[in-house]
Scaffold this motif. Structure first.
Motif, PDB file in Angstrom:
ATOM      1  N   PHE A  29     -28.220  -1.850  -8.709  1.00 40.75           N
ATOM      2  CA  PHE A  29     -27.128  -2.721  -8.234  1.00 40.75           C
ATOM      3  C   PHE A  29     -26.561  -2.201  -6.919  1.00 40.75           C
ATOM      4  N   ARG A  30     -26.275  -3.127  -6.023  1.00 38.59           N
ATOM      5  CA  ARG A  30     -25.558  -2.821  -4.784  1.00 38.59           C
ATOM      6  C   ARG A  30     -24.455  -3.863  -4.637  1.00 38.59           C
ATOM      7  N   SER A  31     -23.258  -3.425  -4.336  1.00 38.08           N
ATOM      8  CA  SER A  31     -22.130  -4.354  -4.216  1.00 38.08           C
ATOM      9  C   SER A  31     -22.133  -5.036  -2.853  1.00 38.08           C
ATOM     10  N   GLU A  44     -42.763  -6.966   3.304  1.00 41.75           N
ATOM     11  CA  GLU A  44     -43.362  -6.568   2.030  1.00 41.75           C
ATOM     12  C   GLU A  44     -42.600  -5.387   1.419  1.00 41.75           C
ATOM     13  N   GLU A  45     -42.287  -5.470   0.123  1.00 38.63           N
ATOM     14  CA  GLU A  45     -41.588  -4.371  -0.556  1.00 38.63           C
ATOM     15  C   GLU A  45     -42.247  -4.094  -1.900  1.00 38.63           C
ATOM     16  N   PRO A  46     -43.298  -3.261  -1.910  1.00 38.69           N
ATOM     17  CA  PRO A  46     -44.018  -3.011  -3.168  1.00 38.69           C
ATOM     18  C   PRO A  46     -43.228  -2.208  -4.201  1.00 38.69           C
ATOM     19  N   TRP A  47     -42.017  -1.782  -3.836  1.00 44.38           N
ATOM     20  CA  TRP A  47     -41.167  -1.007  -4.748  1.00 44.38           C
ATOM     21  C   TRP A  47     -40.105  -1.882  -5.409  1.00 44.38           C
ATOM     22  N   HIS A  48     -39.991  -3.128  -4.976  1.00 41.79           N
ATOM     23  CA  HIS A  48     -38.900  -3.983  -5.451  1.00 41.79           C
ATOM     24  C   HIS A  48     -39.340  -4.835  -6.643  1.00 41.79           C
ATOM     25  N   LEU A  49     -38.760  -4.550  -7.805  1.00 40.60           N
ATOM     26  CA  LEU A  49     -39.062  -5.299  -9.021  1.00 40.60           C
ATOM     27  C   LEU A  49     -37.889  -6.195  -9.379  1.00 40.60           C
ATOM     28  N   ILE A  83     -34.497  -4.090  -8.854  1.00 37.69           N
ATOM     29  CA  ILE A  83     -34.453  -2.636  -8.672  1.00 37.69           C
ATOM     30  C   ILE A  83     -35.577  -2.170  -7.744  1.00 37.69           C
ATOM     31  N   ASP A  84     -35.299  -1.106  -6.998  1.00 33.19           N
ATOM     32  CA  ASP A  84     -36.335  -0.435  -6.203  1.00 33.19           C
ATOM     33  C   ASP A  84     -36.754   0.796  -6.998  1.00 33.19           C
ATOM     34  N   VAL A  85     -38.065   0.909  -7.263  1.00 32.92           N
ATOM     35  CA  VAL A  85     -38.509   2.002  -8.127  1.00 32.92           C
ATOM     36  C   VAL A  85     -39.465   2.962  -7.428  1.00 32.92           C
ATOM     37  N   ARG A 107     -30.517  -9.590  -3.568  1.00 33.55           N
ATOM     38  CA  ARG A 107     -30.909  -9.647  -4.977  1.00 33.55           C
ATOM     39  C   ARG A 107     -30.405  -8.409  -5.714  1.00 33.55           C
ATOM     40  N   HIS A 108     -30.072  -7.369  -4.978  1.00 31.15           N
ATOM     41  CA  HIS A 108     -29.534  -6.163  -5.618  1.00 31.15           C
ATOM     42  C   HIS A 108     -28.106  -6.383  -6.138  1.00 31.15           C
ATOM     43  N   HIS A 109     -27.450  -7.473  -5.716  1.00 32.34           N
ATOM     44  CA  HIS A 109     -26.123  -7.766  -6.271  1.00 32.34           C
ATOM     45  C   HIS A 109     -26.227  -8.115  -7.761  1.00 32.34           C
TER      46      HIS A 109
HETATM   47 ZN   LIG Z   1     -35.000  -3.780  -3.121  1.00 29.97          ZN
END
Ligand SMILES: [Zn+2]
Length: 236
Positions: free
Chosen positions: A57-59, A173-178, A117-119, A110-112
């Protein structure tokens, strides 16, 4: 606290934390994603992968700080090739587009939502390695190749997918973002550009006028331009 089925505007905009569960002091996820997350972590663990969240989460206010630091030049901005952009040469609108390649607009991240999540996997990284969150780290030659390959094969079994799997002219591209589909699809459906404009208007965001003026275009190119969830994602 339990949350309604329908996400409210404040949750979509990152203006509240009522939907969150804190895994640690700095990492929070959506309450209703807890069991799916626990399950995917356990499955990865059995394959020798320590699945961890780099960013959950990010505010709104956190995203606003990240945004304003880039807009003011405090944080460098990179182009799609990884080169640092000379922001003095850009118009305000070009600067906005340069930031949006890697950073979401506050109120539209989307982090709101808590379900994105970024993993990474600390046990696959050498001691002292500083994670960059760059695609090469997750590629076949990168230190996180094993994590990446496992997620591509198994994440869908737990309800997760990659909204930034490929660059399609918007966000890089963000292969860490689920993204956890059962929740994310609800949040995505509840994005309200009028509410977003109002929130930005009342904020201290840099580039306010040009952002609000071009909000429809920004939404089309970045906010709504995400990769579709594959049909094999299992909704738990
Ligand atoms: Zn992300």
């Amino acid at each position: 606290m339990q949350t309604n089925n329908c996400p409210n505007a404040a949750q979509v905009l990152g203006k509240t934390e009522e939907h969150l569960y804190y895994l640690s002091e700095r990492v929070a996820i959506h309450h209703n994603m807890k069991s799916a997350f626990t399950a995917v972590v356990a499955a990865a663990q059995s394959e020798g992968i320590e699945l961890k969240i780099a960013s959950g989460f990010r505010s709104f206010s956190r995203q606003l700080t990240l945004w304003n630091n880039k807009f003011s030049g405090k944080t460098p901005i990179k182009d799609i090739a990884g080169n640092v952009v000379d922001i003095d040469k850009l118009s305000p609108l070009e600067l906005v587009h340069s930031i949006l390649l890697y950073s979401a607009l506050p109120g539209a991240s989307r982090h709101h939502w808590g379900c994105d999540i970024d993993v990474y996997a600390p046990n696959l990284l050498a001691d002292g390695y500083q994670l960059q969150l760059e695609p090469w780290e997750y590629s076949e030659q990168g230190p996180l190749a094993k994590l990446s390959a496992w997620l591509v094969q198994h994440a869908h079994q737990f309800g997760f997918y990659f909204p930034y799997k490929n660059y399609q002219g918007g966000v890089a591209e963000e292969p860490w973002h689920l993204s956890y589909l059962p929740l994310a699809q609800q949040y995505q459906q509840n994005i309200d550009l009028k509410e977003l404009a109002k929130t930005l208007q009342n904020s201290s965001i840099l580039g306010k006028a040009v952002i609000i003026e071009n909000l429809d275009e920004i939404a089309k190119r970045y906010i709504n331009n995400v990769c579709a969830a594959p049909s094999n994602v299992i909704l738990r």
